[in-house]
Design a protein around this motif. Structure first.
Motif, mmCIF file in Angstrom:
data_model
loop_
_atom_site.group_PDB
_atom_site.id
_atom_site.type_symbol
_atom_site.label_atom_id
_atom_site.label_comp_id
_atom_site.label_asym_id
_atom_site.label_seq_id
_atom_site.Cartn_x
_atom_site.Cartn_y
_atom_site.Cartn_z
ATOM 1 N N UNK A 199 1.186 6.705 -6.925
ATOM 2 C CA UNK A 199 0.097 7.616 -7.267
ATOM 3 C C UNK A 199 0.511 9.072 -7.054
ATOM 4 N N UNK A 200 1.265 9.317 -5.996
ATOM 5 C CA UNK A 200 1.757 10.670 -5.767
ATOM 6 C C UNK A 200 2.672 11.116 -6.893
ATOM 7 N N UNK A 201 3.575 10.229 -7.314
ATOM 8 C CA UNK A 201 4.476 10.573 -8.420
ATOM 9 C C UNK A 201 3.703 10.809 -9.707
ATOM 10 N N UNK A 202 2.632 10.003 -9.947
ATOM 11 C CA UNK A 202 1.826 10.193 -11.155
ATOM 12 C C UNK A 202 1.124 11.552 -11.134
ATOM 13 N N UNK A 203 0.533 11.904 -9.990
ATOM 14 C CA UNK A 203 -0.148 13.201 -9.893
ATOM 15 C C UNK A 203 0.835 14.365 -10.041
ATOM 16 N N UNK A 204 2.018 14.234 -9.453
ATOM 17 C CA UNK A 204 3.022 15.286 -9.607
ATOM 18 C C UNK A 204 3.464 15.422 -11.052
ATOM 19 N N UNK A 205 3.554 14.277 -11.784
ATOM 20 C CA UNK A 205 3.908 14.345 -13.206
ATOM 21 C C UNK A 205 2.824 15.056 -14.012
ATOM 22 N N UNK A 206 1.544 14.767 -13.685
ATOM 23 C CA UNK A 206 0.446 15.456 -14.370
ATOM 24 C C UNK A 206 0.486 16.957 -14.090
ATOM 25 N N UNK A 220 0.833 -1.202 0.000
ATOM 26 C CA UNK A 220 0.000 0.000 0.000
ATOM 27 C C UNK A 220 0.869 1.254 0.000
ATOM 28 N N UNK A 221 1.966 1.244 0.776
ATOM 29 C CA UNK A 221 2.870 2.399 0.769
ATOM 30 C C UNK A 221 3.463 2.644 -0.595
ATOM 31 N N UNK A 222 3.857 1.554 -1.297
ATOM 32 C CA UNK A 222 4.416 1.706 -2.643
ATOM 33 C C UNK A 222 3.383 2.253 -3.612
ATOM 34 N N UNK A 223 2.137 1.779 -3.507
ATOM 35 C CA UNK A 223 1.084 2.274 -4.396
ATOM 36 C C UNK A 223 0.829 3.759 -4.167
ATOM 37 N N UNK A 224 0.822 4.150 -2.898
ATOM 38 C CA UNK A 224 0.608 5.578 -2.613
ATOM 39 C C UNK A 224 1.742 6.425 -3.164
ATOM 40 N N UNK A 225 2.980 5.946 -3.035
ATOM 41 C CA UNK A 225 4.113 6.681 -3.594
ATOM 42 C C UNK A 225 3.993 6.792 -5.109
#
Length: 429
Positions: A170-177, A163-168
């Protein structure tokens, strides 16, 4: 509390007094500390027998002890009691109940799994709940941590890590967007700035072209006027030099040349003033055409084609401004019209009498008789006032006529200028 503990501390071992004993110098030390000091003093003692010497650690005075040693010293009973009470008070107290002040938590509620006091059980919200004493509850709950740790399996740990890896991620994906959107916003507004810069440059370029036309139209005239000014200054200087000439031959020759140059300069036509107008004006054009421009149509936003042409008016004054002085003079003449009519009637009567004095002698004499009677009826003050009024009206009539003549001359000059400008415009085309 710290100062009290310092007073209850032995100066040798720096701990709380343990079995405090009082030396003959009235200083108090622990019994064990005095035994150690006495043993060290005995190894190096050359003291008389049956006496044991000891030096006080505080005042450095040497005192003698009996053969029984430190046991013979009196015990400080009061200080010992104070130290015992201080130690009891310094022990951690049992936690008290938050709902009932100063009530110790001495029971354990099995139903709510909480520490409670007696009032909580009898009158509080834990009334009627099963309870247990603290020791029994402690023994029963002793195995609880091991059971709880057993529930934390490896599978649970793997789920938490995943779950921690998935959250990291998703955060990286949103920051890229967000970085992409930031780039798009910058690029969009940079393109808008480029389009606006091109439009601005085009408009300023058109204004620069019109400014060049204005300079091309006015600079030759200004240069010509400057040449005329220099020519007139030269003529003034030449005239001064001619006046200072003493030789008749040279003087006459210079006067002849000076006369020719002055006449030629006077006959030289002066350049006429041209009145140019730039159309369309920027403020009105932008207000009429640019408010309806959208962002998508910014590339097709209009930039005007400026035109620099001669103004037909020939002056910056409007027709109403030109006609205003004429209208004011006419109003002034209309206000003076009754008085002026009376004055003119009197003048015409006098002229008639002067022209035909024979044929109209009777009329003249009758008028003169009436006038003499009227004059006799009037006193001197009335005559003076009438005469002053007539003089004032005559002055007003003269001022009105002079103003009329000046306004008509100005109007004539402006009409001539307009006609000349119109003729020049037609011939240039």
């Amino acid at each position: 509390m710290d100062s009290l503990e310092e007073d209850l501390t032995c100066s040798v071992c720096y701990s709380l007094f343990s079995d405090p004993r009082v030396l003959p110098c009235s200083h108090t030390f622990c019994k064990n500390c005095l035994d150690n000091l006495l043993q060290v003093s005995s190894n190096y003692s050359i003291w008389r027998p049956l006496r044991l010497p000891i030096k006080c650690p505080n005042c450095r005075s040497v005192v003698e002890l009996p053969l029984t040693g430190v046991d013979a010293l009196p015990s400080n009973v009061s200080l010992r009691a104070i130290v015992d009470k201080y130690q009891r008070d310094s022990e951690p107290r049992a936690p008290s109940c938050q709902e009932h002040r100063r009530q110790p938590l001495n029971m354990y509620c099995i139903q709510d799994r909480q520490l409670i006091c007696g009032l909580c059980l009898t009158v509080g919200r834990h009334q009627g709940h099963p309870i247990d004493d603290l020791q029994a509850a402690f023994i029963r709950e002793k195995q609880t941590p091991a059971l709880l740790l057993a529930r934390l399996s490896e599978q649970r740990w793997a789920q938490v890590c995943e779950l921690g890896e998935q959250l990291e991620q998703e955060k990286a994906r949103c920051e890229s967007l967000l970085r992409q959107d930031r780039q798009e916003v910058n690029q969009f507004f940079v393109s808008l700035e480029e389009v606006l810069a091109r439009k601005k440059h085009g408009y300023l370029e058109a204004l620069s072209e019109v400014a060049a036309e204005v300079s091309q139209a006015y600079d030759p005239l200004i240069d010509r006027v400057k040449e005329l000014q220099e020519e007139q200054l030269d003529l003034v200087s030449l005239g001064s030099s001619v006046e200072e000439e003493d030789s008749p031959l040279v003087y006459l020759e210079k006067v002849h040349q000076f006369r020719d140059r002055v006449e030629k300069f006077i006959r030289t036509p002066l350049p006429s003033v041209i009145n140019l107008s730039v159309t369309p004006r920027a403020a009105s054009y932008l207000q009429q055409n640019w408010p309806a421009v959208t962002i998508s149509g910014l590339e097709q936003a209009p930039v005007p084609k400026l035109c620099c042409c001669a103004r037909c008016g020939g002056s910056t004054e409007t027709e109403a401004e030109v006609a205003q002085p004429v209208r004011a003079a006419w109003d002034r003449w209309r206000r003076m019209q009754p008085t002026a009519s009376v004055v003119l009637l009197g003048l015409l009567l006098l002229a008639a009498l002067w022209v035909n004095p024979v044929g109209r002698t009777s009329l003249g004499f009758s008028l003169l008789s009436h006038l003499s009677q009227l004059v006799q009826a009037l006193n001197s003050n009335t005559l003076i006032s009438v005469w002053d009024m007539l003089a004032a009206k005559c002055e007003a009539v003269g001022a009105a006529v002079q103003e009329w003549s000046s306004q008509l001359s100005v109007f004539r000059d402006r009409v001539f200028q307009q006609v000349a400008a119109l003729f020049k415009t037609l011939t240039s085309r």
